[in-house]
Design an enzyme around this catalytic site. Structure first.
Site, PDB file in Angstrom:
ATOM      1  N   GLY A   1      40.872   9.266   9.348  1.00  0.00           N
ATOM      2  CA  GLY A   1      40.170   9.872  10.480  1.00  0.00           C
ATOM      3  C   GLY A   1      40.819   9.524  11.806  1.00  0.00           C
ATOM      4  O   GLY A   1      41.077  10.407  12.643  1.00  0.00           O
TER       5      GLY A   1
ATOM      6  N   LYS B   1      41.337  -2.745   8.782  1.00  0.00           N
ATOM      7  CA  LYS B   1      41.055  -3.722   7.720  1.00  0.00           C
ATOM      8  C   LYS B   1      41.966  -3.627   6.512  1.00  0.00           C
ATOM      9  O   LYS B   1      42.205  -2.547   5.988  1.00  0.00           O
ATOM     10  CB  LYS B   1      39.621  -3.511   7.217  1.00  0.00           C
ATOM     11  CG  LYS B   1      38.559  -3.798   8.241  1.00  0.00           C
ATOM     12  CD  LYS B   1      37.233  -3.601   7.560  1.00  0.00           C
ATOM     13  CE  LYS B   1      36.065  -3.671   8.504  1.00  0.00           C
ATOM     14  NZ  LYS B   1      34.908  -3.006   7.895  1.00  0.00           N
TER      15      LYS B   1
ATOM     16  N   GLY C   1      38.635   8.229   3.602  1.00  0.00           N
ATOM     17  CA  GLY C   1      38.395   7.483   2.365  1.00  0.00           C
ATOM     18  C   GLY C   1      38.857   8.246   1.132  1.00  0.00           C
ATOM     19  O   GLY C   1      39.444   7.658   0.213  1.00  0.00           O
TER      20      GLY C   1
ATOM     21  N   ARG D   1      36.835  20.335  11.500  1.00  0.00           N
ATOM     22  CA  ARG D   1      36.372  20.443  10.112  1.00  0.00           C
ATOM     23  C   ARG D   1      35.705  21.787   9.833  1.00  0.00           C
ATOM     24  O   ARG D   1      35.789  22.298   8.715  1.00  0.00           O
ATOM     25  CB  ARG D   1      35.424  19.301   9.775  1.00  0.00           C
ATOM     26  CG  ARG D   1      36.207  18.019   9.495  1.00  0.00           C
ATOM     27  CD  ARG D   1      35.327  16.888   9.077  1.00  0.00           C
ATOM     28  NE  ARG D   1      36.139  15.843   8.440  1.00  0.00           N
ATOM     29  CZ  ARG D   1      35.698  14.634   8.163  1.00  0.00           C
ATOM     30  NH1 ARG D   1      34.441  14.297   8.460  1.00  0.00           N
ATOM     31  NH2 ARG D   1      36.486  13.746   7.587  1.00  0.00           N
TER      32      ARG D   1
END
Ligand code: ADP
Ligand code: MG
Length: 409
Positions: free
Chosen positions: A352, A198, A375, A38
């Protein structure tokens, strides 16, 4: 397709101070930076601003501190950035305050000051106007390059943009362009591979692509919510209860005309527990016996998914196919990663853990765009507005002025 926000490329910043928000939320290992991906991703915008002669006040969040936490200081990040740029990167003692203002005021063109972890301030996550104003007072111009944090309306990602001329950084701009083009303008057939933990995290994305893609392939722990919804036994597999109802809805919508073809695994790899040393067993089918948990997709499923990926005009992947951190259960994720690296179509990977998998397998170079946003990339794919992007100036300067006077009013 154009990017509708004003770019840092067009910002006049020579001799000015720029507050640059980047996403430098890197994993730390005992006080040092474990993976600097990053930080490297933020370099092009930092270098551009330095070439333009701007003084840079750089900020980011790091982890999830509850107030000030020395273990989540930006110090190791400032140090690594200084090494990469081969210049001194000074670290401010706080996020805002008199001492910080003084240090920012001393910066010359091309110099860099790193603020402390923005989440040391409680006002950050509350998008507190007082913190936004204090941040804005440190500079004349704001540049947001923190795509991975753009789905959060925080003081340093959103609030501050209402107080300064606000531009998109190069990474943020590219992320939005690459992901939006997969979402709105994919070369067909669009093949979407979704996995991970999920259903609730990804239901918006599943629904969107059910309506717009040709094929949606589902693996990872997520598939067990689907199997439970179909009345298939899942043994001790990780099943998200809340996901079962959602999965049922997805199965129903997938049967409607025009919906994407939905593919679930047809074979699995089982383990007795979530552990690399556990007993391992291949299952030709999907009925998981008690005492066993599904930890990866099986070989037949892997090769079917790989074939579908090879046929995609555009391929989007988010979420590993199994517990890829454990070597005995990494094969399905590896097969998908390899198929993506070799695919003739345009390939985009977000998330990620999926990005970590591409890196771990040494295949990141084979992807057309590896998103830094988890996200944020999913929310963009769902069609939701990202507050950190929305707050930036529009690309057209005339409308930009109009917007500025509105927000001041
Ligand atoms: P991403 O970060 O790419 O969006 P997620 O965070 O949703 O992905 O999911 C990644 C996690 O899901 C990994 O930690 C992986 O171990 C876990 N996972 C995937 N499949 C399974 C499975 N069958 N059983 C248990 N955990 C799984
Ligand atoms: Mg994850």
């Amino acid at each position: 397709m154009g990017f509708a926000k004003a770019s840092v490329r067009d910002a006049e910043v020579a001799g000015r101070r720029v507050l640059l928000r980047a996403d430098l939320n890197v994993p730390l290992d005992g006080g040092t930076v474990e993976d600097d991906t990053r930080i490297r991703a933020a370099l092009p915008t930092i270098e551009l601003l330095r070439e333009k002669g701007a003084a840079i006040v750089l900020c980011s969040h790091l982890g999830r501190p509850e107030g000030r936490d020395p273990e989540l200081s930006m110090a190791p990040v400032a140090e690594r950035l200084g090494k990469l740029l081969e210049i001194e990167v000074r670290l401010a003692p706080d996020v805002v305050g008199d001492q910080v203002s003084e240090m920012a005021g001393e910066l010359g063109g091309g110099e860099l000051l790193m603020l402390e972890n923005t989440r040391f301030e409680a006002g950050e996550t509350e998008d507190d106007p007082a913190l936004s104003e204090a941040l804005a007072a440190l500079a004349d111009t704001y540049v947001n390059d923190a795509f991975a944090a753009a789905h959060r309306a925080h003081a340093s990602t959103e609030g501050v943009a209402h107080h300064l001329p606000a531009y998109a950084g190069l990474l943020l701009e590219r992320e939005v362009r690459e992901l939006t083009s997969v979402r709105d303008d994919p070369k067909p057939p669009l093949v979407v591979v979704l996995g991970g933990a999920k259903v609730t995290d990804k239901i918006g994305t599943i629904d969107r692509f059910l309506a717009t893609a040709e094929r949606v392939l589902i693996g990872g722990a997520m598939c067990f919510s689907f199997f439970r919804a179909q009345g298939v036994s899942t043994g001790d597999s990780l099943v998200e209860d809340e996901g079962v109802e959602l999965a049922r809805g997805v199965i129903e919508r997938a049967a409607e005309p025009g919906a994407a073809e939905l593919s679930l695994p047809i074979d699995l790899v089982l383990g007795e527990s979530f552990d690399a040393g556990t007993e391992r067993r291949e299952l030709d089918g999907i009925e998981v016996p008690d005492g066993w948990m599904g930890l990866d997709i099986g070989a037949t499923t892997s090769s079917r998914f790989a074939d579908a990926i090879a046929e995609g005009g555009t391929v989007f992947w988010n979420g590993p196919m199994g517990a890829f951190e454990l070597d005995p259960f990494a094969a399905g994720t590896l097969a998908v990663a390899e198929a993506i690296a070799e695919a003739p179509g345009r390939t985009v990977v977000g998330g990620g853990d999926s990005a970590a998998a591409m890196n771990k397998f040494g295949l990141a170079g084979g992807v057309d765009w590896l998103s830094t946003g988890g996200g944020a990339s999913l929310e963009l794919m769902e069609g939701r507005e990202l507050p950190g992007v929305e707050a930036l100036l529009p690309a057209n300067p005339a409308t930009a002025d109009a917007k500025r006077s509105r927000s001041r009013a």
